[in-house]
Design a protein around this motif. Sequence first.
Motif: not given
Length: 421
Positions: A349-362
């Motif tokens: 879950l945290m790995m998925a959130l990490a990817v999502l954060c990096c996309i949204l806050e690129r």
Amino acid sequence: MLVLQLLDILLMVLGTGALIYQVVYILVALLAKPRVFPEAAKDQRFAVLVSARNEENVLPHLIASLRANDYPQNLIDIWVVADNCTDNTAQVVENLGEHVVERFDSEHIGKGYALTFLLNKMMALGQASQYDAFFVFDADNFVEPNYFTEMNKVFQAGFPVVTSFRTASNFDQNWVSSGSGIWWLREMRFVNSSRMILGNSAQVGGTGFMFSQAVMRMNDGWRFHLLTEDAEFGLNCVLNGIRIGYCNSAILYDEQPVRFSQSWQQRLRWSVGYLQVWRYYAGALVEHMVRERDLSALDFSLFLAPFTAMWFLRIIIGYVFAALGFITVSSQNQVLINWIIGLVGGMLLMMALAVLCCILERDKIQASNKELLGYCLSFPVYFMSLVPISILALISKPQWKPIAHQGRQIVTASNSESEEA
């Protein structure tokens, strides 16, 4: 058996509540726009408080960043406490024309004590009463040019305490600094932003926050000295009905540890500090939550609850009972397996959130796409290291230790202007 059953029920209820809360926060962050605040009615007078220990190399960058802000400079005073310094920190600040006081106390160590000393000094000099609010920064920070203007909007919208968007200035340095950077991005995007949308209080994160004159007087300066003085301060605000706002548009850059040993010690100190806060305040927090029906109190309860330590103790107790013949070893092996499965699920879950954060806050991340991919893949290692850290926190007694800063900056409008000047 009854003891174990009660522990299982307690952990299941808390764990389910925390999971639901996190899912709700993620959905809110994805579906709702961050809260926007109107222009401030007037400019307020601010004092910037900085606790610095042997920071002569990085303090000039922070001060230049603050002085490059678009906020009226005559309304910002910078106060630095040179805390047990053995270098020229005090002289550097004085040469830059800012206020500085020196503190030498080898018994009371830590940022909390330094802030207490500084505010007490300001009150004794009759200086503290002239400010509408006080900002707290670390020496290695720097901010965007509109930082004070944006924070003032939230302050005048009715929040006596306000925290800002915190991100790593050295995100792209290595997998350790990026691990911290991703962690803070998640906190900002999927926690504090959602808290504001839902009407809950945000959580201050040690630096990049402000509190009003009234809050300062209520606390007679600064009276928070646990290892995580920021968590203690935030909890005190919630218990006293003080709302903590979050300003998504005020961006602060914070240098993160680059060596795993430094990160380990820092997070171990934080884990022990959270246990301290939980031990001293959990009862009052739960009582406040029930009495006032305060969702912020529920939020902080789930945030501070030592889930990993509680599960570890549950497993140890289970095996002790099995060794005494009260229950079977196989039943406890299944509990251990379930815990490990839960940890793996949490990691994914945290790995998925990490990817999502990096996309949204690129746009807020200084790293190439290739580097970012590598950092997302390495983030589970950073995250899973919290498991042994949380367990060691039960028996550790770490002391506050300064982390050497390199003064590494990324190019923002504020520091590029200061360099040209």
